[in-house]
Design a protein around this motif. Structure first.
Motif, PDB file in Angstrom:
ATOM      1  N   SER A 229       0.827  -1.208   0.000  1.00  0.00           N
ATOM      2  CA  SER A 229       0.000   0.000   0.000  1.00  0.00           C
ATOM      3  C   SER A 229       0.865   1.262   0.000  1.00  0.00           C
ATOM      4  N   PHE A 230       1.914   1.280   0.810  1.00  0.00           N
ATOM      5  CA  PHE A 230       2.807   2.437   0.863  1.00  0.00           C
ATOM      6  C   PHE A 230       3.568   2.607  -0.450  1.00  0.00           C
ATOM      7  N   ALA A 231       3.994   1.498  -1.047  1.00  0.00           N
ATOM      8  CA  ALA A 231       4.706   1.574  -2.324  1.00  0.00           C
ATOM      9  C   ALA A 231       3.793   2.110  -3.417  1.00  0.00           C
ATOM     10  N   SER A 232       2.544   1.648  -3.426  1.00  0.00           N
ATOM     11  CA  SER A 232       1.578   2.121  -4.422  1.00  0.00           C
ATOM     12  C   SER A 232       1.358   3.621  -4.287  1.00  0.00           C
ATOM     13  N   ARG A 233       1.274   4.092  -3.048  1.00  0.00           N
ATOM     14  CA  ARG A 233       1.082   5.529  -2.812  1.00  0.00           C
ATOM     15  C   ARG A 233       2.310   6.329  -3.253  1.00  0.00           C
ATOM     16  N   SER A 234       3.494   5.800  -2.983  1.00  0.00           N
ATOM     17  CA  SER A 234       4.710   6.528  -3.357  1.00  0.00           C
ATOM     18  C   SER A 234       4.871   6.595  -4.873  1.00  0.00           C
ATOM     19  N   LEU A 235       4.481   5.529  -5.586  1.00  0.00           N
ATOM     20  CA  LEU A 235       4.521   5.542  -7.044  1.00  0.00           C
ATOM     21  C   LEU A 235       3.578   6.604  -7.593  1.00  0.00           C
ATOM     22  N   HIS A 236       2.404   6.690  -7.016  1.00  0.00           N
ATOM     23  CA  HIS A 236       1.422   7.694  -7.459  1.00  0.00           C
ATOM     24  C   HIS A 236       1.922   9.107  -7.181  1.00  0.00           C
ATOM     25  N   ASP A 237       2.580   9.297  -6.034  1.00  0.00           N
ATOM     26  CA  ASP A 237       3.115  10.623  -5.691  1.00  0.00           C
ATOM     27  C   ASP A 237       4.193  11.056  -6.675  1.00  0.00           C
ATOM     28  N   PHE A 238       5.022  10.116  -7.136  1.00  0.00           N
ATOM     29  CA  PHE A 238       6.060  10.479  -8.101  1.00  0.00           C
ATOM     30  C   PHE A 238       5.472  10.736  -9.486  1.00  0.00           C
ATOM     31  N   THR A 239       4.364  10.077  -9.797  1.00  0.00           N
ATOM     32  CA  THR A 239       3.736  10.272 -11.102  1.00  0.00           C
ATOM     33  C   THR A 239       3.274  11.712 -11.287  1.00  0.00           C
ATOM     34  N   LYS A 240       2.894  12.382 -10.202  1.00  0.00           N
ATOM     35  CA  LYS A 240       2.392  13.760 -10.303  1.00  0.00           C
ATOM     36  C   LYS A 240       3.428  14.703 -10.903  1.00  0.00           C
ATOM     37  N   PRO A 241       4.639  14.820 -10.335  1.00  0.00           N
ATOM     38  CA  PRO A 241       5.639  15.695 -10.973  1.00  0.00           C
ATOM     39  C   PRO A 241       6.072  15.192 -12.340  1.00  0.00           C
ATOM     40  N   LEU A 242       6.039  13.863 -12.552  1.00  0.00           N
ATOM     41  CA  LEU A 242       6.408  13.314 -13.857  1.00  0.00           C
ATOM     42  C   LEU A 242       5.442  13.812 -14.932  1.00  0.00           C
ATOM     43  N   ILE A 243       4.137  13.756 -14.650  1.00  0.00           N
ATOM     44  CA  ILE A 243       3.135  14.229 -15.609  1.00  0.00           C
ATOM     45  C   ILE A 243       3.260  15.732 -15.811  1.00  0.00           C
ATOM     46  N   SER A 244       3.532  16.471 -14.735  1.00  0.00           N
ATOM     47  CA  SER A 244       3.683  17.927 -14.844  1.00  0.00           C
ATOM     48  C   SER A 244       4.843  18.284 -15.763  1.00  0.00           C
ATOM     49  N   LEU A 245       5.970  17.585 -15.598  1.00  0.00           N
ATOM     50  CA  LEU A 245       7.129  17.849 -16.455  1.00  0.00           C
ATOM     51  C   LEU A 245       6.851  17.468 -17.906  1.00  0.00           C
ATOM     52  N   MET A 246       6.139  16.379 -18.111  1.00  0.00           N
ATOM     53  CA  MET A 246       5.790  15.985 -19.477  1.00  0.00           C
ATOM     54  C   MET A 246       4.898  17.038 -20.126  1.00  0.00           C
ATOM     55  N   ARG A 247       3.970  17.564 -19.359  1.00  0.00           N
ATOM     56  CA  ARG A 247       3.036  18.560 -19.903  1.00  0.00           C
ATOM     57  C   ARG A 247       3.762  19.833 -20.306  1.00  0.00           C
ATOM     58  N   VAL A 248       4.612  20.363 -19.422  1.00  0.00           N
ATOM     59  CA  VAL A 248       5.313  21.620 -19.728  1.00  0.00           C
ATOM     60  C   VAL A 248       6.400  21.418 -20.775  1.00  0.00           C
ATOM     61  N   SER A 249       6.817  20.146 -21.000  1.00  0.00           N
ATOM     62  CA  SER A 249       7.854  19.878 -21.989  1.00  0.00           C
ATOM     63  C   SER A 249       7.273  19.588 -23.371  1.00  0.00           C
ATOM     64  N   GLY A 250       5.948  19.668 -23.496  1.00  0.00           N
ATOM     65  CA  GLY A 250       5.333  19.522 -24.806  1.00  0.00           C
ATOM     66  C   GLY A 250       4.948  18.111 -25.191  1.00  0.00           C
ATOM     67  N   TRP A 251       4.904  17.187 -24.230  1.00  0.00           N
ATOM     68  CA  TRP A 251       4.514  15.815 -24.551  1.00  0.00           C
ATOM     69  C   TRP A 251       3.010  15.748 -24.815  1.00  0.00           C
ATOM     70  N   ASP A 252       2.607  14.904 -25.743  1.00  0.00           N
ATOM     71  CA  ASP A 252       1.195  14.642 -26.007  1.00  0.00           C
ATOM     72  C   ASP A 252       0.763  13.500 -25.090  1.00  0.00           C
TER      73      ASP A 252
END
Length: 403
Positions: A191-214
């Motif tokens: 459960s903790f690992a699943s939550r930590s993966l989701h927490d890292f996905t947030k900045p990952l998606i933000s960086l993809m968005r500002v970097s022009g990824w579709d």
């Protein structure tokens, strides 16, 4: 793995080489002499004002070259204070060079510029200044983009901390040190690992968005048949990608129960990387970052491949992005250690796209989509895999596709 230099490097080094060409003083009618410097006497008729200005010009160009090299070095690792100081030094040297040009124009107006070597050097230098100013401008633009992104991540972290403070259930901490490894404890770690993966996905998606990824195209490439109930649910596809990459492969070489208590017992896991950069946990972080963040993605995020270069040289870059990655990686590493410790070992399992939902082995990541008794539903994809330890089953987390 192949690495490439930062995007601006090629033009930057070309500029430095061109500066070096200007610094090659050509002898004017004088025989070879000793390499020992001989002081020039300004009152000597042979020592003209033109030569004095030329010497100052070459000295300033050398200083400018050194300042630019310092600016480049300040980017690896990224040091805003050093970058600011180097930028000021470059500006100061450019101003000095401009003053020398003005001085030359004032002192030697009686001589046609075409008759002097200094005039030719100044013309060359003016072209070089345009190149350097363009490079500095590009660096400043990149620094500003990174500053804005860092501020955004800090704001998101602050909001996340506020939510944690408001939600008492989120304050719970899981201590794995000196605990008996049981299926129930392992379920909590999942459960903790699943939550930590989701927490890292947030900045990952933000960086993809500002970097022009579709992002929509990226999701379609991963899961072709899944129909999402809401656009916001596409974030689970990136959770799924990350969990597959981080948990895939056999990592027995990275596993050590002796090392386990040390990694899981420390508040900041980055301290382990600093004190022991070649430990099992360090090697796991290094390999998994290179797998999870392809070089094309890193290049689009930061405009360079400095993270990869630093990791492949045996170090660990202390940047906000990599620190967040390490915090997430610690929980995934803990799962790998624990899963290999049980006898029999914990077996990991996934559900294929469009398989039938089974409540005995699966749970929906969106509670509202859980089918009622008698209803059926198709699995879009596995967000977090499940585990089986003997007769004990820890259900996998899935996203259910819209009919």
């Amino acid at each position: 793995m192949e690495t490439t230099a930062p995007r601006a490097s090629k033009s930057s080094f070309n500029a430095i080489f061109r500066i070096s060409d200007l610094c090659k003083v050509i002898s004017v009618g004088a025989p070879p002499v000793s390499l020992k410097p001989k002081p020039n006497n300004p009152k000597d008729p042979a020592f003209s004002e033109e030569e004095a200005i030329l010497l100052k010009l070459l000295d300033s160009i050398s200083s400018l070259k050194l300042a630019y090299v310092q600016l480049q070095q300040a980017h690896i690792p990224y040091d805003p204070k050093k970058i600011k100081n180097s930028d000021k030094l470059i500006t100061s040297q450019l101003e000095s060079l401009s003053k020398l040009e003005n001085l030359y124009n004032e002192k030697l107006t009686d001589k046609p510029k075409s008759e002097t070597s200094v005039s030719l050097k100044i013309k060359e230098h003016e072209k070089l200044l345009v190149v350097l100013q363009s490079i500095v401008h590009d660096k400043e633009s990149e620094n500003e983009r990174l500053r804005l992104e860092i501020h955004k991540l800090e704001r998101e972290n602050s909001e996340l901390n506020e939510n944690i403070e408001k939600n008492p259930s989120c304050k719970r901490r899981l201590n794995l040190v000196n605990r008996e490894l049981t299926p129930n404890l392992f379920a909590e770690a999942v459960s903790f690992a699943s939550r930590s993966l989701h927490d890292f996905t947030k900045p990952l998606i933000s960086l993809m968005r500002v970097s022009g990824w579709d992002l929509d195209s990226a999701v379609r490439c991963m899961y072709t048949e899944t129909v999402f109930h809401e656009r916001s649910h596409k974030k689970f596809a990136f959770d799924s990608y990350l969990s597959r990459v981080m948990l895939s492969g056999a990592h027995e070489k990275f596993i050590s129960m002796d090392h386990f208590d040390r990694v899981m017992g420390i508040l900041d896991p980055f301290e382990v990387l600093i004190t022991d950069p070649n430990s099992e946990f360090s090697m796991f972080c290094r390999e998994k970052y290179l797998d999870a963040i392809p070089k094309e993605m890193e290049d689009s995020f930061f405009g360079n491949l400095d993270h990869r270069a630093f990791l492949m040289s045996g170090g660990h870059p202390r940047t906000p992005f990599y620190e967040v990655f390490v915090k997430m990686a610690r929980w995934v590493w803990a799962l790998k250690v624990m899963s290999l410790t049980f006898i029999p070992k914990a077996e990991i399992f996934y559900v294929r796209e469009m398989d039938q939902f089974n409540n005995d082995f699966m749970e929906s990541v969106v509670d509202e989509l859980t089918p009622k008794r008698g209803q059926t539903s198709k699995v879009g994809f596995t967000v977090m895999p499940g585990f089986k330890i003997g007769e004990n089953v820890i259900r996998c987390r899935v996203y259910l596709s819209k009919s």
